[in-house]
Write a protein that holds these residues in place. Structure first.
Motif, mmCIF file in Angstrom:
data_model
loop_
_atom_site.group_PDB
_atom_site.id
_atom_site.type_symbol
_atom_site.label_atom_id
_atom_site.label_comp_id
_atom_site.label_asym_id
_atom_site.label_seq_id
_atom_site.Cartn_x
_atom_site.Cartn_y
_atom_site.Cartn_z
ATOM 1 N N GLN A 113 0.615 -1.466 0.299
ATOM 2 C CA GLN A 113 -0.108 -0.170 0.025
ATOM 3 C C GLN A 113 0.606 1.170 -0.150
ATOM 4 O O GLN A 113 1.824 1.354 1.139
ATOM 5 C CB GLN A 113 -0.920 0.526 1.312
ATOM 6 N N ASN A 168 -2.477 6.069 0.097
ATOM 7 C CA ASN A 168 -3.702 6.055 0.262
ATOM 8 C C ASN A 168 -3.991 5.146 -0.779
ATOM 9 O O ASN A 168 -5.148 4.532 -0.781
ATOM 10 C CB ASN A 168 -5.061 7.241 0.089
ATOM 11 N N GLU A 169 -2.916 4.568 -2.110
ATOM 12 C CA GLU A 169 -2.879 3.582 -3.379
ATOM 13 C C GLU A 169 -2.429 2.404 -2.925
ATOM 14 O O GLU A 169 -1.344 2.428 -2.396
ATOM 15 C CB GLU A 169 -2.371 4.591 -4.257
ATOM 16 N N SER A 170 -3.234 1.640 -3.306
ATOM 17 C CA SER A 170 -2.652 -0.121 -3.906
ATOM 18 C C SER A 170 -1.673 0.038 -5.214
ATOM 19 O O SER A 170 -2.672 0.481 -5.771
ATOM 20 C CB SER A 170 -4.124 -0.948 -3.512
ATOM 21 N N ARG A 199 -6.329 -10.804 -0.636
ATOM 22 C CA ARG A 199 -4.819 -9.796 -0.843
ATOM 23 C C ARG A 199 -4.729 -9.750 1.099
ATOM 24 O O ARG A 199 -5.295 -9.251 1.485
ATOM 25 C CB ARG A 199 -5.722 -8.000 -1.124
ATOM 26 N N GLU A 251 -1.652 -7.335 3.308
ATOM 27 C CA GLU A 251 -0.671 -6.219 3.208
ATOM 28 C C GLU A 251 0.145 -6.048 3.774
ATOM 29 O O GLU A 251 0.510 -6.509 5.440
ATOM 30 C CB GLU A 251 -1.535 -4.678 3.805
ATOM 31 N N TYR A 279 3.289 -1.134 4.391
ATOM 32 C CA TYR A 279 2.748 0.301 4.148
ATOM 33 C C TYR A 279 3.664 1.214 4.200
ATOM 34 O O TYR A 279 3.839 1.691 5.275
ATOM 35 C CB TYR A 279 0.897 0.483 5.278
ATOM 36 N N SER A 309 7.035 -2.590 -5.335
ATOM 37 C CA SER A 309 6.498 -3.750 -4.639
ATOM 38 C C SER A 309 7.685 -4.701 -4.430
ATOM 39 O O SER A 309 7.720 -5.800 -3.832
ATOM 40 C CB SER A 309 5.335 -3.686 -4.905
ATOM 41 N N ARG A 321 5.089 -1.349 8.227
ATOM 42 C CA ARG A 321 4.679 -0.177 8.224
ATOM 43 C C ARG A 321 5.386 1.108 8.329
ATOM 44 O O ARG A 321 5.575 1.089 10.046
ATOM 45 C CB ARG A 321 2.884 -0.586 9.340
#
Length: 651
Positions: A104, A107-109, A125, A127, A130, A431, A516
């Protein structure tokens, strides 16, 4: 084929201009595909709207001189990136989609960017990471991979920069670059650049590789903002390893009755005080008196701003309450119709996938692309009427809908999907970097191959070892926890909780590791509290792997539904605050929304989600007079008392 349907018009326009042998005038365009108003002015306005819509989706229409009339003509230049979707094999597409689905970025995946490549993640999915998004980071990354000089304004000074890498450290994005004509490589906080930067066409020779990770020190307390000062600390021995994680320069002098007496060289004093605040009364600043006085003064600035009453404060609160009341009103909850542009974006993400998966069902498309199952058939039937002039069967997008069964024959010309932008490339690289570092990711070889192919198509350097560095805190116990997770064994460790600012022993079944905001976290079943809990790994003391099998096995659905407020204890989950407009970066990495107000341009008003009241106290205390909470009233009153008590530790 004449149609006034916005979706058909956009799709036919894109297909016409991207496959035309020469630029076309507006008259030629409307003659070929129709669907535009009869009035010349209305026709021009409709065409300009279509151009804006396509540009927003990464499909810009270029204006050139018409080869015959010398008037305006238009085309969409097909770039090699349009061939990425057919280029990736199924294993590479699956690995890339899995990596991008797990990250993430703000705010965008990453899923939206993956779909542009025809890569769709068909599993649950999960996560795994982040990372906060800040403007410009993806543009700087593209310049780095192309070895391009960048013109940018930083702290109101125009600069020409030779960029070497972007570094994520301490929860913040930095550009590592050298100013043209200088030898020193510096770090630039990306949030502090003016928004308009120029990636020039000038290439530079990077010379020897720059080790981006060494440009900034390990700890913000060692940044050379000021003269170094030696401070003396005392704290319980049980949290020694946790304190060293936060202050790597710590020197242990003596250990007496399980109390550590230590010293540290500090040059970033504000960051040091923030760390002291985080530990509550567990870490005591003993000496020198000057350092205690500086800490007292910094906290006084936060307390004073929290105490002063702003002239516009009541109006800010009333504006916020009106907004909340409007959101709760049933009249504001009516669902609007999906626009033609939104449908077009879905279709342009769907076509590359249909190219790979010609036989599918409405249920599968609904699940993967978020389209209501009842709308899938009608949407695809509209698309099947689109194509290239003269719109004979051999020039249409061939999609057959037979009940729930769908058969598609998509040519490569129709399979290019949406154009990849700088953000999409950065999300793919980010990613891949995070997935490859995670250790649990399946398909690392295929993922590396996919990234290599994508970057080669764009003429970019696919070596990400130096250009993109992610410094994730909390790696000290990572190997032991991964081993226990793989062997399905329980753990025992000491943990310092931010919620109650106390240290306790925990017995935990390790279930999932994730990243995160620049920290490693463990999601596990805590036998002490009989609940799923999250643990930040740099607050974990020594880990012991027990000869005891994991006994709790929540489903992925249960794990994904876990509230990641990390032990929230508050009876409110958001507050309204006023922040100095020059310090908006303080909330950039916190879930929030701006409550727009023009009454005083010096301040920004925002609703901010909070983790706990202690977290809020620490956040405001560390802001050094830049942040004031104004609502709700009971939180404001409690916060003032908490700040006063906190300041008392140093005075």
């Amino acid at each position: 084929m004449s149609t006034s349907d916005p979706l058909s018009r956009l799709l036919n326009l894109y297909l016409l201009l991207s496959n035309a042998s020469r630029p076309l005038s507006l008259a030629e365009i409307t003659d070929h595909i129709g669907g535009f108003p009869d009035s010349p002015e209305a026709r021009r306005q409709a065409f300009e709207r279509a151009k804006r819509d396509l540009k927003a989706l990464g499909l810009p229409i270029t204006t050139v001189a018409h080869p015959q009339t010398s008037g305006d003509a238009y085309l969409v230049t097909k770039k090699e990136e349009a061939r990425i979707a057919p280029m990736l094999n199924l294993d590479e597409a699956f690995a890339l989609a899995g990596a991008m689905a797990s990250v993430q970025f703000g705010n965008e995946s990453g899923l939206d960017s993956a779909r542009k490549l025809g890569c769709v993640w068909e599993g649950e999915r999960i996560e795994l990471a982040y990372v906060p998004r800040v403007p410009l980071v993806s543009q700087f990354f593209e310049a780095i991979q192309r070895y391009r000089v960048v013109r940018a304004r930083y702290h109101n000074i125009e600069r020409r920069l030779l960029p070497f890498g972007v570094l994520f450290r301490w929860g913040t994005w930095y550009l590592i670059a050298r100013e043209e004509g200088q030898l020193l490589v510096k770090s630039f906080r990306i949030e502090n650049f003016d928004p308009d930067i120029e990636i020039t066409s000038e290439e530079f020779d990077p010379g020897d590789r720059v080790d981006v990770s060494t440009v900034l020190p390990e700890s913000p307390t060692s940044v050379r903002w000021e003269d170094e000062e030696i401070v003396e600390l005392e704290f319980p021995q049980e949290i020694l390893s946790i304190v060293i994680d936060r202050l790597p320069q710590l020197v242990v002098n003596t250990i007496d009755n399980k109390t550590v007496h230590a010293s540290a060289a500090i040059s970033g004093f504000g960051a040091f005080v923030s760390i002291l605040i985080e530990f509550g009364d567990q870490v005591e600043l003993v000496a020198p008196p000057r350092a205690r006085g500086r800490a007292f003064d910094l906290l006084s600035r936060s307390l004073e701003f929290q105490t002063v009453v702003l002239e516009e404060e009541t109006e800010y609160i009333e504006e916020y309450q009106s907004l909340i009341a409007a959101e709760l009103s049933p009249s504001t909850k009516k669902a609007g119709r999906e626009s033609g542009t939104s449908k077009f974006k879905r279709i342009m993400s769907l076509l590359p996938w249909l190219y790979r998966n010609p036989n599918t069902t409405t249920q599968e498309i609904s699940l993967l692309f978020g389209i209501p199952e009842s709308a899938v058939g009608g949407l695809l039937e509209t698309v099947a009427c689109c194509g290239l002039p003269p719109f004979t069967p051999d020039q249409l997008i061939e999609i057959i809908v037979d009940g729930d069964e769908i058969t598609a024959r998509i040519s490569e010309d129709f399979a290019s999907g949406l154009r990849l932008g700088a953000t999409d490339l950065f999300v793919a690289a980010l990613s891949a970097k995070l997935a490859l570092a995670h250790g649990d990711f399946v398909g690392q070889k295929e993922l590396t191959s996919a990234i290599g192919k994508i970057f080669d198509v764009f003429g970019l350097d696919s070596d990400l070892s130096d250009s993109l560095v992610l410094d994730v805190e909390g790696t000290r116990n990572l190997t032991e926890i991964r081993r226990a997770q793989g062997d399905k064994k329980s753990l025992r460790f000491g943990y310092f909780s931010l919620t109650n600012q106390a240290f306790s022993e925990r017995h935990v079944d390790p279930l999932r590791l994730f990243v995160r905001d620049g920290h490693w976290y463990l999601l596990g079943w805590c036998h002490s509290s009989e609940a799923l809990k999250t643990f930040r790994l740099d607050r974990v003391a020594e880990v012991v792997v027990l000869d005891e099998a994991i006994s709790v096995f929540p489903t992925d659905e249960e794990l994904n539904a876990t509230d990641f407020n990390f032990g929230s204890d508050q009876d409110v989950d958001s507050v309204l605050l006023v922040i100095d407009s020059n310090s908006s970066w303080r909330i950039a990495r916190i879930p929030h929304r701006t409550i727009q107000s023009t009454r005083n341009p010096s301040y920004l008003v925002a609703e901010v989600n909070i983790v706990s009241k202690i977290w809020l106290r620490n956040f405001v205390a560390s802001s050094v007079g830049d942040v004031k909470v104004i609502f709700p009233n009971e939180v404001v009153a409690g916060l003032r008392d908490a700040l006063f008590k906190l300041r008392g530790r140093f005075g």
